[in-house]
Scaffold this motif. Structure first.
Motif, PDB file in Angstrom:
ATOM      1  N   VAL A 200       0.864  -0.987  -0.168  1.00  0.00           N
ATOM      2  CA  VAL A 200       0.130   0.468  -0.079  1.00  0.00           C
ATOM      3  C   VAL A 200       1.108   1.878  -0.213  1.00  0.00           C
ATOM      4  N   GLY A 201       0.585   2.744  -0.019  1.00  0.00           N
ATOM      5  CA  GLY A 201       0.935   3.903  -0.145  1.00  0.00           C
ATOM      6  C   GLY A 201       0.586   3.631   0.907  1.00  0.00           C
ATOM      7  N   ALA A 202       0.822   5.203   1.381  1.00  0.00           N
ATOM      8  CA  ALA A 202       0.652   6.114   2.320  1.00  0.00           C
ATOM      9  C   ALA A 202      -1.040   5.789   2.402  1.00  0.00           C
ATOM     10  N   ARG A 203      -1.136   5.419   4.087  1.00  0.00           N
ATOM     11  CA  ARG A 203      -2.418   5.816   4.094  1.00  0.00           C
ATOM     12  C   ARG A 203      -2.753   7.112   4.376  1.00  0.00           C
ATOM     13  N   ARG A 204      -4.011   7.864   4.086  1.00  0.00           N
ATOM     14  CA  ARG A 204      -4.130   9.312   4.066  1.00  0.00           C
ATOM     15  C   ARG A 204      -5.850   9.823   4.545  1.00  0.00           C
ATOM     16  N   VAL A 205      -6.957   8.746   4.733  1.00  0.00           N
ATOM     17  CA  VAL A 205      -7.950   8.774   5.424  1.00  0.00           C
ATOM     18  C   VAL A 205      -8.381   7.896   6.487  1.00  0.00           C
TER      19      VAL A 205
ATOM     20  N   LEU B 269     -12.528  11.021  12.692  1.00  0.00           N
ATOM     21  CA  LEU B 269     -11.922  11.565  11.429  1.00  0.00           C
ATOM     22  C   LEU B 269     -10.856  11.929  10.982  1.00  0.00           C
ATOM     23  N   GLU B 270      -9.915  11.049  10.487  1.00  0.00           N
ATOM     24  CA  GLU B 270      -8.210  11.555  11.098  1.00  0.00           C
ATOM     25  C   GLU B 270      -7.400  11.151   9.407  1.00  0.00           C
ATOM     26  N   LEU B 271      -6.994  12.543   8.988  1.00  0.00           N
ATOM     27  CA  LEU B 271      -6.548  12.762   7.690  1.00  0.00           C
ATOM     28  C   LEU B 271      -5.369  13.075   7.332  1.00  0.00           C
ATOM     29  N   ALA B 272      -4.294  12.140   6.709  1.00  0.00           N
ATOM     30  CA  ALA B 272      -2.828  12.190   6.663  1.00  0.00           C
ATOM     31  C   ALA B 272      -2.230  12.790   5.418  1.00  0.00           C
ATOM     32  N   ASP B 273      -1.176  13.319   5.445  1.00  0.00           N
ATOM     33  CA  ASP B 273      -0.839  13.740   4.884  1.00  0.00           C
ATOM     34  C   ASP B 273       0.256  12.775   4.093  1.00  0.00           C
ATOM     35  N   THR B 274       1.063  13.693   2.683  1.00  0.00           N
ATOM     36  CA  THR B 274       1.526  12.835   1.908  1.00  0.00           C
ATOM     37  C   THR B 274       2.182  11.205   2.406  1.00  0.00           C
ATOM     38  N   ARG B 275       2.805  11.839   3.143  1.00  0.00           N
ATOM     39  CA  ARG B 275       3.292  10.828   3.963  1.00  0.00           C
ATOM     40  C   ARG B 275       3.276   9.338   5.057  1.00  0.00           C
TER      41      ARG B 275
END
Length: 92
Positions: free
Chosen positions: A37-42, A53-59
């Protein structure tokens, strides 16, 4: 294009004293990765009667967290790159 990587994940865990359910959304895996998987974003979920609800950056680092706790108290937290809270509403 997500290719062989996972874009959406569902998690459910329960024990005799607690439980959680989550919906996770990730970026596509990097082109040079074989799979995964890529970075977890949501992350959208519930745990022990709290919802978030958690929002993450591109890393994949959490940067914004919206929540309603088990006592029905809402909160919004802005996090820095290391995950420390830099702003919270309502203020403690």
């Amino acid at each position: 294009d997500y290719g062989a990587s996972e874009a959406i994940g569902l998690v459910q865990r329960h024990s005799a004293t607690s439980g959680e359910a989550m919906l996770l959304v990730s970026d596509p895996a990097p082109a040079d990765a074989n799979a995964g998987v890529g970075a977890r974003r949501v992350a959208l979920g519930t745990a022990d009667r709290a919802a978030s609800l958690e929002l993450a950056d591109t890393r994949g680092r959490p940067r914004i967290r919206l929540a309603v706790d088990a006592h029905d108290q809402p909160s919004i937290a802005i996090l820095d790159e290391s995950g420390a809270v830099v702003r919270r509403w309502p203020e403690p």
